[in-house]
Motif scaffolding. Structure first.
Motif, mmCIF file in Angstrom:
data_model
loop_
_atom_site.group_PDB
_atom_site.id
_atom_site.type_symbol
_atom_site.label_atom_id
_atom_site.label_comp_id
_atom_site.label_asym_id
_atom_site.label_seq_id
_atom_site.Cartn_x
_atom_site.Cartn_y
_atom_site.Cartn_z
ATOM 1 N N LEU A 247 0.552 8.208 -15.526
ATOM 2 C CA LEU A 247 2.174 8.261 -15.066
ATOM 3 C C LEU A 247 2.765 9.535 -15.196
ATOM 4 N N VAL A 248 2.577 10.405 -16.355
ATOM 5 C CA VAL A 248 3.002 11.889 -16.390
ATOM 6 C C VAL A 248 2.651 12.549 -15.362
ATOM 7 N N ASN B 115 0.770 -1.178 0.070
ATOM 8 C CA ASN B 115 0.194 0.004 -0.025
ATOM 9 C C ASN B 115 0.877 1.209 -0.123
ATOM 10 N N ALA B 116 1.798 1.118 -0.672
ATOM 11 C CA ALA B 116 3.065 2.376 -0.803
ATOM 12 C C ALA B 116 2.449 3.458 -1.497
ATOM 13 N N ALA B 117 2.778 4.866 -1.188
ATOM 14 C CA ALA B 117 2.381 5.957 -1.862
ATOM 15 C C ALA B 117 2.739 6.117 -3.368
ATOM 16 N N GLU C 292 4.669 14.031 -12.286
ATOM 17 C CA GLU C 292 4.840 15.469 -12.097
ATOM 18 C C GLU C 292 4.464 16.069 -10.595
ATOM 19 N N ALA C 293 3.301 15.219 -9.870
ATOM 20 C CA ALA C 293 2.907 15.817 -8.664
ATOM 21 C C ALA C 293 4.169 15.100 -7.825
ATOM 22 N N LYS C 294 4.769 14.247 -7.976
ATOM 23 C CA LYS C 294 5.873 13.867 -7.079
ATOM 24 C C LYS C 294 6.818 14.506 -7.078
ATOM 25 N N ASN C 295 7.231 15.258 -8.113
ATOM 26 C CA ASN C 295 8.412 16.293 -8.335
ATOM 27 C C ASN C 295 8.088 17.691 -8.111
#
Length: 370
Positions: free
Chosen positions: A361-362, A296-298, A366-369
């Motif tokens: 995926l993009v 259940n990883a982020a 983007e949200a991660k960065n």
């Protein structure tokens, strides 16, 4: 970090492969393909139900085996290798996961044991025709505890007993559970490229429905359900892609032309090598997705999207190149190559097309960065 399966999970894989190779052969798949009145192979389905695999990831308190998501990934890959003509994915990947994710305790106690023992066949009814379903353009409506509208196409919708349905609920969208065996529901089978996995149009006219999760939270829940199903579908696709490579390799060693096996030709070697590389890329991403799903990883949204994109590309490419490697024989009805090509094309658009998952995926990256 070790992403490989444990010894117990590998044992499950080996035993599942032995069972399916004996009980779900090409003849079982073709029996459904050749008979317009067969929606699935009921004999194979009953044997799979008897193995208890539907309950692999369902907790024991809800009638399941309580093994876990990694075990379900293993089973999904083996089902993909044999093109199992059964509604396993609709019940286990979508319906059961939706219940586990958003169901009330009463809903879980009532429905999950039935999924596990095969007495309930579940499906998910989202699409209302061509194009991506987005917030604001859902036409099927919920009002007064009933729904009205039409969903098309619904995978296994002609044989399912229950469905998770996306509906318009006031100014937002919600998910509801509908018993399909009621007077307010009508179903019509539809033809697709892949008849061994049946599809239907489901029409609702005042059908009783029960809310799944919170009202107005349908799109957010659907994204989570699709992320979980995407990883499982990726393993099913990986199983099919791996079998395509095996078939092509076996034929390249056996087929002799101009006094030598065709596998000795550079063009064939390149085909096989390209198939292998794409399959391994897909496997790496599928394993990453399995880790994210089981823990259940982020990172699950990006891992699921990466797995889905890589597996869809690998399966389509492997099924296409398998036909090409078989040459003139590959295009014939008697050779099984087209069975895998059909399934590759079908699975590529379940829960969203590769283009949809590339966009996800993009967006996740983007949200991660940010």
């Amino acid at each position: 970090m070790n992403f490989d399966f444990s010894d117990d999970q590998k044992f499950l894989r080996d035993e599942a492969r032995k069972f399916l190779e004996a009980q779900c052969t090409s003849a079982h798949v073709r029996a459904v393909l050749d008979d317009e009145n067969m929606s699935h192979n009921d004999g194979v389905w009953k044997k799979i139900v008897g193995m208890g695999w539907l309950g692999a990831a369902i907790p024991e308190e809800y009638g399941g085996l309580g093994l876990g998501m990694l075990e379900l990934c293993v089973i999904a890959e083996e089902l993909g290798r044999v093109l199992a003509p059964v509604p396993f994915g609709s019940s286990a990947f979508f319906f059961a996961e939706a219940l586990k994710l958003a169901g009330s305790e009463e809903q879980k106690l009532e429905l999950l044991p039935k999924v596990a023992d095969g007495s309930l066949i579940g499906c998910i009814a989202i699409s209302e025709g061509p194009g991506e379903i987005k917030a604001g353009n859902v036409a099927t409506r919920l009002g007064g505890g009933t729904i009205s509208g039409k969903k098309i196409p619904v995978t296994d919708g002609d044989i399912a007993t229950h469905a998770v349905v996306l509906v318009k609920d006031g100014s937002g969208e919600s998910l509801v559970i509908v018993d399909l065996n009621q007077s307010g529901v009508s179903r019509e089978p539809i033809k697709t490229l892949e008849p061994t996995r049946s599809h239907a149009t489901i029409s609702f006219d005042g059908a009783a429905a029960e809310l799944l999760g919170e009202s107005g939270n349908g799109m957010a829940l659907l994204d989570q359900i699709n992320d979980r199903a995407a990883v499982l579908l990726a393993f099913e696709q990986l199983g099919g892609a791996s079998r395509c490579l095996e078939m092509a390799n076996e034929y390249a060693k056996e087929r002799v032309a101009f006094g030598r096996a065709i596998g000795g030709n550079q063009a064939i070697k390149h085909k096989l090598a390209d198939m292998y590389v794409k399959n391994e890329v897909a496997r790496s991403n599928a394993y990453y997705g399995a880790w994210a799903l089981s823990s259940n990883a982020a990172e699950l949204p990006e891992a699921a999207a990466a797995a889905r994109v890589a597996a869809s590309e690998a399966y389509w490419f492997a099924s296409k190149e398998n036909i090409q490697t078989h040459g003139g024989m590959g295009f014939t009805w008697e050779v099984d190559c087209h069975l895998f090509y059909r399934r590759a094309k079908l699975l590529a658009v379940q829960a969203g097309s590769p283009a949809v998952w590339k966009e996800k995926l993009v967006s996740a990256l983007e949200a991660k960065n940010d």
